[in-house]
Design a protein around this motif. Structure first.
Motif, PDB file in Angstrom:
ATOM      1  N   VAL A  81       0.830  -1.205   0.000  1.00  0.00           N
ATOM      2  CA  VAL A  81       0.000   0.000   0.000  1.00  0.00           C
ATOM      3  C   VAL A  81       0.866   1.258   0.000  1.00  0.00           C
ATOM      4  CG1 VAL A  81      -1.730   1.293   1.305  1.00  0.00           C
ATOM      5  CG2 VAL A  81      -1.886  -1.193   1.169  1.00  0.00           C
ATOM      6  N   ALA A  82       2.048   1.179   0.617  1.00  0.00           N
ATOM      7  CA  ALA A  82       2.929   2.346   0.714  1.00  0.00           C
ATOM      8  C   ALA A  82       3.372   2.848  -0.661  1.00  0.00           C
ATOM      9  CB  ALA A  82       4.154   2.011   1.564  1.00  0.00           C
ATOM     10  N   GLY A  83       3.541   1.930  -1.606  1.00  0.00           N
ATOM     11  CA  GLY A  83       3.950   2.321  -2.951  1.00  0.00           C
ATOM     12  C   GLY A  83       2.863   2.090  -3.972  1.00  0.00           C
ATOM     13  N   ALA A  84       2.146   0.986  -3.818  1.00  0.00           N
ATOM     14  CA  ALA A  84       1.026   0.616  -4.703  1.00  0.00           C
ATOM     15  C   ALA A  84       1.466   0.368  -6.144  1.00  0.00           C
ATOM     16  CB  ALA A  84      -0.084   1.663  -4.653  1.00  0.00           C
ATOM     17  N   PHE A  85       2.738   0.011  -6.337  1.00  0.00           N
ATOM     18  CA  PHE A  85       3.223  -0.329  -7.667  1.00  0.00           C
ATOM     19  C   PHE A  85       3.022  -1.815  -7.933  1.00  0.00           C
ATOM     20  CE2 PHE A  85       5.754   3.496  -6.885  1.00  0.00           C
ATOM     21  CZ  PHE A  85       5.688   4.140  -8.108  1.00  0.00           C
ATOM     22  N   SER A  86       2.835  -2.149  -9.197  1.00  0.00           N
ATOM     23  CA  SER A  86       2.868  -3.548  -9.608  1.00  0.00           C
ATOM     24  C   SER A  86       4.285  -3.882 -10.052  1.00  0.00           C
ATOM     25  CB  SER A  86       1.898  -3.798 -10.770  1.00  0.00           C
ATOM     26  OG  SER A  86       2.346  -3.120 -11.939  1.00  0.00           O
ATOM     27  N   LEU A  87       4.603  -5.161 -10.112  1.00  0.00           N
ATOM     28  CA  LEU A  87       5.923  -5.579 -10.574  1.00  0.00           C
ATOM     29  C   LEU A  87       6.172  -5.097 -11.997  1.00  0.00           C
ATOM     30  CD1 LEU A  87       8.540  -7.154 -10.096  1.00  0.00           C
ATOM     31  CD2 LEU A  87       7.345  -9.233 -10.831  1.00  0.00           C
ATOM     32  N   ASP A  88       5.146  -5.149 -12.832  1.00  0.00           N
ATOM     33  CA  ASP A  88       5.263  -4.680 -14.223  1.00  0.00           C
ATOM     34  C   ASP A  88       5.712  -3.218 -14.268  1.00  0.00           C
ATOM     35  OD1 ASP A  88       3.170  -6.786 -13.942  1.00  0.00           O
ATOM     36  OD2 ASP A  88       3.193  -6.705 -16.134  1.00  0.00           O
ATOM     37  N   GLN A  89       5.098  -2.393 -13.425  1.00  0.00           N
ATOM     38  CA  GLN A  89       5.431  -0.969 -13.423  1.00  0.00           C
ATOM     39  C   GLN A  89       6.874  -0.730 -13.014  1.00  0.00           C
ATOM     40  OE1 GLN A  89       2.054   0.191 -10.812  1.00  0.00           O
ATOM     41  NE2 GLN A  89       1.743   1.854 -12.280  1.00  0.00           N
ATOM     42  N   LEU A  90       7.304  -1.402 -11.957  1.00  0.00           N
ATOM     43  CA  LEU A  90       8.670  -1.214 -11.476  1.00  0.00           C
ATOM     44  C   LEU A  90       9.684  -1.669 -12.510  1.00  0.00           C
ATOM     45  CD1 LEU A  90       8.313  -2.298  -7.737  1.00  0.00           C
ATOM     46  CD2 LEU A  90       8.452   0.025  -8.669  1.00  0.00           C
ATOM     47  N   MET A  91       9.403  -2.794 -13.175  1.00  0.00           N
ATOM     48  CA  MET A  91      10.315  -3.265 -14.228  1.00  0.00           C
ATOM     49  C   MET A  91      10.357  -2.283 -15.396  1.00  0.00           C
ATOM     50  SD  MET A  91       9.960  -7.373 -14.648  1.00  0.00           S
ATOM     51  CE  MET A  91      10.563  -8.499 -13.394  1.00  0.00           C
ATOM     52  N   GLU A  92       9.221  -1.728 -15.744  1.00  0.00           N
ATOM     53  CA  GLU A  92       9.169  -0.785 -16.860  1.00  0.00           C
ATOM     54  C   GLU A  92      10.007   0.449 -16.567  1.00  0.00           C
ATOM     55  OE1 GLU A  92       8.278   0.321 -20.650  1.00  0.00           O
ATOM     56  OE2 GLU A  92       7.700  -1.563 -19.682  1.00  0.00           O
ATOM     57  N   LEU A  93       9.856   0.999 -15.363  1.00  0.00           N
ATOM     58  CA  LEU A  93      10.606   2.191 -14.998  1.00  0.00           C
ATOM     59  C   LEU A  93      12.100   1.885 -14.855  1.00  0.00           C
ATOM     60  CD1 LEU A  93       8.042   3.622 -12.451  1.00  0.00           C
ATOM     61  CD2 LEU A  93       8.681   4.660 -14.634  1.00  0.00           C
ATOM     62  N   ALA A  94      12.418   0.732 -14.263  1.00  0.00           N
ATOM     63  CA  ALA A  94      13.821   0.343 -14.103  1.00  0.00           C
ATOM     64  C   ALA A  94      14.478   0.111 -15.459  1.00  0.00           C
ATOM     65  CB  ALA A  94      13.925  -0.907 -13.240  1.00  0.00           C
ATOM     66  N   GLY A  95      13.800  -0.626 -16.336  1.00  0.00           N
ATOM     67  CA  GLY A  95      14.358  -0.909 -17.656  1.00  0.00           C
ATOM     68  C   GLY A  95      14.545   0.338 -18.490  1.00  0.00           C
ATOM     69  N   LEU A  96      13.618   1.280 -18.388  1.00  0.00           N
ATOM     70  CA  LEU A  96      13.750   2.547 -19.108  1.00  0.00           C
ATOM     71  C   LEU A  96      14.977   3.306 -18.616  1.00  0.00           C
ATOM     72  CD1 LEU A  96      12.793   4.779 -21.002  1.00  0.00           C
ATOM     73  CD2 LEU A  96      11.207   5.536 -19.204  1.00  0.00           C
ATOM     74  N   ALA A  97      15.189   3.317 -17.289  1.00  0.00           N
ATOM     75  CA  ALA A  97      16.353   3.997 -16.726  1.00  0.00           C
ATOM     76  C   ALA A  97      17.647   3.346 -17.211  1.00  0.00           C
ATOM     77  CB  ALA A  97      16.283   3.978 -15.201  1.00  0.00           C
ATOM     78  N   CYS A  98      17.665   2.018 -17.276  1.00  0.00           N
ATOM     79  CA  CYS A  98      18.860   1.307 -17.744  1.00  0.00           C
ATOM     80  C   CYS A  98      19.170   1.642 -19.203  1.00  0.00           C
ATOM     81  CB  CYS A  98      18.668  -0.204 -17.585  1.00  0.00           C
ATOM     82  SG  CYS A  98      18.557  -0.752 -15.869  1.00  0.00           S
ATOM     83  N   ALA A  99      18.136   1.663 -20.031  1.00  0.00           N
ATOM     84  CA  ALA A  99      18.328   2.005 -21.443  1.00  0.00           C
ATOM     85  C   ALA A  99      18.827   3.434 -21.587  1.00  0.00           C
ATOM     86  CB  ALA A  99      17.012   1.815 -22.203  1.00  0.00           C
ATOM     87  N   GLN A 100      18.300   4.333 -20.778  1.00  0.00           N
ATOM     88  CA  GLN A 100      18.710   5.725 -20.852  1.00  0.00           C
ATOM     89  C   GLN A 100      20.165   5.895 -20.414  1.00  0.00           C
ATOM     90  OE1 GLN A 100      17.079   9.171 -18.309  1.00  0.00           O
ATOM     91  NE2 GLN A 100      15.867   9.289 -20.180  1.00  0.00           N
ATOM     92  N   ALA A 101      20.579   5.149 -19.370  1.00  0.00           N
ATOM     93  CA  ALA A 101      21.966   5.227 -18.907  1.00  0.00           C
ATOM     94  C   ALA A 101      22.928   4.747 -19.989  1.00  0.00           C
ATOM     95  CB  ALA A 101      22.144   4.418 -17.624  1.00  0.00           C
ATOM     96  N   LEU A 102      22.611   3.607 -20.611  1.00  0.00           N
ATOM     97  CA  LEU A 102      23.475   3.096 -21.674  1.00  0.00           C
ATOM     98  C   LEU A 102      23.557   4.092 -22.827  1.00  0.00           C
ATOM     99  CD1 LEU A 102      23.788  -0.500 -22.985  1.00  0.00           C
ATOM    100  CD2 LEU A 102      23.509   1.366 -24.622  1.00  0.00           C
TER     101      LEU A 102
END
Length: 305
Positions: A81-102
Motif C-alpha cells: 500500500v505504501a507504494g502501490a506499484f505492480s511488478l510490471d510498473q517497477l520493471m518498466e521504470l527500471a528498464g527505461l532507466a537502464c536504457a537511458q543510462a546506456l
C-alpha cells in the motif's frame, strides 16, 4: 580534495565579532569540510554559492547505501500500500532507466549493437524492458537469455521484444551462441544477477561470465555487477568488472568503491518512503530517469546508516 579539507579542519577557522559584556571579542569557530569547500567555491566564483553548495554536498554525503535485506524490504514496500506499484510498473521504470543510462554513455552511432544478457529473475526482466527501449531509441539489441523465466510476466516481456523484431538467441547450456554474439556486438548490458544473488555462480553463467569479461567490450551493469556480493562487493574473480553501473532505487553496499561511471535510476520512490528509510536520494535533473553519481574517488564518504 575533500579528504584533505577534512584533515585540515583543525587549522582552518572562521572568525566573527562577538560581544561579551561590554567588550567586543573575536570568537573562532571550526568549519566543517562542506563549509570549507563551499567557502572555497564562493571565493573562486566570486558568488555566494555556499547555501546551494552546502545543500548539494549534504544530500550527497548522506545518501544511503542499502544492504540486501533492506533492499528487499524496500522492494516489498514499493509493491505494498505504501507504494502501490505492480511488478510490471517497477520493471518498466527500471528498464527505461537502464536504457537511458546506456544511451547516455554509448552513442548509437558508434555503439549500435547491444548484447543484452539476461538472467531468469527480475533482473532479467529489467533487461528485457531495456532491450525494448533501446530498440525504440534506434539501437540494434540482441537478447541472450539461456534460462528464460517461467512466469507470465517474463513471457510477455520477451514477446514484446519479439514483436519488435529484436532477436533472442536460442536458450542453451552451451556458450557457442554467446561467443558468436559477443563477436558481433559493440556494448554489453549485464542484467544477469540482481541484489538477491547468492553464490556460487551456476551453469551456464559460470562459463558465460568469463567469456563476457574477456570479450573486450564495454559493460553496463544493472543494479549490481553480476557475480558481486551485494553487501561486500566483488569477492570472486569470475565476477564482472563493468565500466558503467546503473543502481536502482538506491545504491547497494557492495558498490561503494565502484570506480566507473555510476548512475542512479528508478525515479519512482515516493517521498514518504524515501523519508522512512532515510534514503536521502539526489535530485534528478529535468525529466530524466537517471542521475549520475560522483565516482568513489571523487565524493565524500557516504553516510552509513
Amino acid at each position: 580534495m575533500l579528504c584533505l579539507i577534512g584533515r585540515s579542519v583543525r587549522t582552518h577557522r572562521q572568525s566573527f565579532l562577538g560581544v561579551v559584556g561590554s567588550r567586543p571579542r573575536i570568537v573562532e569557530r571550526a568549519l566543517t569540510p562542506t563549509q570549507l569547500l563551499a567557502s572555497s567555491l564562493s571565493s573562486y566564483t566570486g558568488q555566494d554559492s555556499a547555501p546551494s553548495t552546502l545543500r548539494a554536498l549534504s544530500k550527497m554525503a548522506a545518501m544511503r547505501y542499502l544492504n540486501s535485506k533492506l533492499a528487499q524490504q524496500i522492494d516489498e514496500e514499493l509493491m505494498s500500500v505504501a507504494g502501490a506499484f505492480s511488478l510490471d510498473q517497477l520493471m518498466e521504470l527500471a528498464g527505461l532507466a537502464c536504457a537511458q543510462a546506456l544511451a547516455t554513455v554509448y552513442n548509437k552511432d558508434k555503439y549500435p549493437r547491444v548484447l543484452v544478457c539476461c538472467g531468469p529473475g527480475n533482473q532479467g526482466g529489467d533487461g528485457l524492458v531495456a532491450a525494448r527501449h533501446l530498440g525504440m531509441f534506434g539501437y540494434k539489441p540482441t537478447i541472450w537469455m539461456p534460462k528464460p523465466g517461467s512466469k507470465d510476466i517474463y513471457k510477455r516481456l520477451q514477446q514484446q521484444c519479439t514483436n519488435m523484431r529484436i532477436p533472442t538467441l536460442e536458450p542453451s547450456q552451451d556458450t557457442q551462441s554467446l561467443r558468436s554474439a559477443l563477436s558481433s556486438s559493440d556494448v554489453i548490458l549485464d542484467a544477469i544477477f540482481g541484489f538477491s544473488f547468492k553464490p556460487p555462480v551456476r551453469a551456464p553463467f559460470d562459463a558465460a561470465l568469463p567469456l563476457i569479461a574477456q570479450a573486450g567490450l564495454p559493460i553496463v551493469s544493472v543494479d549490481i555487477p553480476s557475480g558481486w556480493n551485494v553487501d561486500q562487493g566483488k569477492m570472486d574473480d569470475i565476477a564482472l568488472d563493468p565500466d558503467v553501473l546503473i543502481s536502482l532505487t538506491a545504491p547497494k553496499e557492495g558498490v561503494r568503491q565502484f570506480k566507473g561511471r555510476h548512475f542512479l535510476g528508478g525515479r519512482f520512490v515516493p517521498k514518504p518512503l524515501e523519508e522512512k528509510f532515510q534514503l536521502n536520494l539526489p535530485e534528478y535533473p529535468g525529466v530524466s530517469q537517471i542521475v549520475e553519481l560522483p565516482r568513489a574517488d571523487e565524493s565524500p564518504e557516504s553516510q552509513k546508516l
